[in-house]
Design a protein around this motif. Structure first.
Motif, mmCIF file in Angstrom:
data_model
loop_
_atom_site.group_PDB
_atom_site.id
_atom_site.type_symbol
_atom_site.label_atom_id
_atom_site.label_comp_id
_atom_site.label_asym_id
_atom_site.label_seq_id
_atom_site.Cartn_x
_atom_site.Cartn_y
_atom_site.Cartn_z
ATOM 1 N N VAL A 33 0.848 -1.194 0.000
ATOM 2 C CA VAL A 33 0.000 0.000 0.000
ATOM 3 C C VAL A 33 0.884 1.244 0.000
ATOM 4 C CG1 VAL A 33 -1.881 1.227 1.146
ATOM 5 C CG2 VAL A 33 -1.725 -1.260 1.357
ATOM 6 N N THR A 34 0.601 2.149 -0.929
ATOM 7 C CA THR A 34 1.279 3.451 -0.957
ATOM 8 C C THR A 34 0.330 4.499 -0.395
ATOM 9 O OG1 THR A 34 2.555 2.817 -2.908
ATOM 10 C CG2 THR A 34 2.418 5.172 -2.405
ATOM 11 N N SER A 74 -2.541 3.984 -3.631
ATOM 12 C CA SER A 74 -2.659 2.756 -4.406
ATOM 13 C C SER A 74 -2.487 1.564 -3.482
ATOM 14 C CB SER A 74 -1.610 2.714 -5.527
ATOM 15 O OG SER A 74 -0.301 2.692 -4.988
ATOM 16 N N SER A 75 -3.097 0.429 -3.880
ATOM 17 C CA SER A 75 -3.029 -0.761 -3.030
ATOM 18 C C SER A 75 -3.222 -2.006 -3.883
ATOM 19 C CB SER A 75 -4.111 -0.700 -1.948
ATOM 20 O OG SER A 75 -4.161 -1.913 -1.212
ATOM 21 N N GLN A 81 -8.526 0.723 -0.481
ATOM 22 C CA GLN A 81 -8.772 1.301 -1.789
ATOM 23 C C GLN A 81 -8.268 2.741 -1.813
ATOM 24 O OE1 GLN A 81 -10.013 -0.721 -4.132
ATOM 25 N NE2 GLN A 81 -10.169 -2.335 -2.571
ATOM 26 N N PRO A 82 -7.912 3.262 -2.997
ATOM 27 C CA PRO A 82 -7.526 4.675 -3.080
ATOM 28 C C PRO A 82 -8.600 5.572 -2.466
ATOM 29 C CG PRO A 82 -7.011 3.558 -5.128
ATOM 30 C CD PRO A 82 -7.787 2.577 -4.297
ATOM 31 N N LYS A 104 5.209 10.635 1.306
ATOM 32 C CA LYS A 104 4.711 9.347 0.837
ATOM 33 C C LYS A 104 5.366 8.226 1.641
ATOM 34 C CE LYS A 104 3.779 10.733 -3.959
ATOM 35 N NZ LYS A 104 2.312 10.663 -3.895
ATOM 36 N N ALA A 105 4.613 7.143 1.798
ATOM 37 C CA ALA A 105 5.136 5.951 2.459
ATOM 38 C C ALA A 105 4.559 4.727 1.772
ATOM 39 C CB ALA A 105 4.770 5.960 3.939
ATOM 40 N N ARG A 106 5.327 3.645 1.774
ATOM 41 C CA ARG A 106 4.846 2.383 1.211
ATOM 42 C C ARG A 106 5.083 1.293 2.248
ATOM 43 N NH1 ARG A 106 7.306 1.814 -4.057
ATOM 44 N NH2 ARG A 106 5.582 3.088 -4.823
#
Length: 330
Positions: A33-34, A74-75, A81-82, A104-106
């Motif tokens: 997941v971002t 995004s996922s 979900q976005p 941002k993180a992922r």
């Protein structure tokens, strides 16, 4: 597209530097997941991660920040979900995995929790790991029988992040809160959160020669550890419990087993990092229901990414009151 992040780099074995830099999404670590991060916060562990030889960060360059809240971009996991609002605390994010001091993180989907209804991402980060640990501590005391009519509940390190939120939650639930602080100037602040009285730190910050003292406290949320925790154990009422949340006063415990054997005192360890999902969700729902949001908002000290290095140093010195909320887009 580029985004801003606070990047810690190691210049030699004894020195690290932390600067705000532009990164690309391709530099983010692997994950499902971002998240477009909106807010983060500064905890004691964040202060450690910005120090050399901290024992927490394994690889450099590194993006610290053990907490964040934001919106899913995004996922690949169907649970998110976005557009979904999410919160992350724990799971060694910000330590061995890049964290929340970035736009941002992922991360892995299992590490996220849906933002509870009624909380904003900013308020979630006013809670952060410190507040999440505080509600876990309160729940543990309640699970071991604590009720408001049993007497005073002690909160040590009360003006800090864990202590502030524990004081506000306990006060809102109807408990008599005795708030311990070494900073007399925080008395009005603590009483505004719900403390019924202030206990000067010097009254209980050394080990007593007696393993048992007068039965005083019906429960305790301890964010200090060390000699103060050892002293408090001997002051607990029969069958009472202490939730051990922190070690600002030291990791050693120069205590006697007598309070456990003769008074049935319980010492409850509180870990917020690896909490399973169901209890994590339970804690966040309790926060949304039991933490007065107007008091939470009064705890907030706003900050930007560029402010974090100085604030991280302050928190290690015990000079931060309430909760720092970092707007990563400011």
């Amino acid at each position: 597209m580029t985004f801003h992040a606070l990047v810690v780099e190691k210049t030699d074995e004894a020195t690290v530097s932390a600067t705000v830099q532009s990164l690309t999404e391709e530099q983010l670590p692997a994950g499902e997941v971002t998240v477009a991060v909106e807010y983060s916060t500064v905890n004691y562990k964040d202060g450690l991660c910005l120090q050399p030889k901290n024992g927490l960060v394994r690889q450099y360059p590194h993006v610290p920040g053990i907490d964040f809240a934001g919106t899913v971009e995004s996922s690949v996991d169907s649970r998110y979900q976005p557009g979904d609002k999410v919160v992350l605390t724990g799971w060694r994010v910000g330590e061995i995995h890049w964290g929340g001091f970035a736009q941002k993180a992922r991360v892995q989907a299992d590490w996220l929790v849906p933002l509870p209804e009624g909380l904003s991402t900013r308020q979630a980060m006013a809670v952060g790991t410190a507040g999440f640990a505080a509600i876990l501590a309160v729940m543990a005391l309640e699970d071991h029988g604590l009720q408001p009519d049993q007497g005073e509940v002690l909160v040590t390190g009360a003006a800090g992040g864990v202590g502030s939120i524990a004081t506000a939650i306990l006060g809102n639930l109807g408990y008599q809160v005795a708030a311990v602080t070494g900073r007399p100037e925080t008395a009005d602040y603590l009483q505004s959160l719900g403390a019924s009285r202030i206990v000067a730190r010097e009254e209980i910050d050394s080990v007593s020669r007696r393993p048992l003292e007068a039965e005083t406290w019906a429960g305790c949320v301890d964010a200090v550890g060390g000699e103060m925790l050892a002293r408090v154990l001997g002051q607990m009422k029969y069958g009472a419990s202490v939730s051990a949340v922190g070690l600002a006063g030291g990791a050693s415990l120069p205590a006697s087993v007598i309070p456990f054997l003769l008074r049935g005192v319980n010492l409850l360890g509180i870990d917020s990092v690896m909490q399973p999902y169901e209890n994590r969700l339970r804690g966040w729902l309790r926060i949304a229901n039991d933490l007065p949001l107007e008091k939470l908002d009064a705890m907030i000290r706003p900050a930007r990414l560029a402010d974090v290095p100085a604030l991280a140093a302050d928190i290690l010195k015990g000079q931060v009151q309430g909760r720092i909320v970092v707007d990563v887009n400011a």
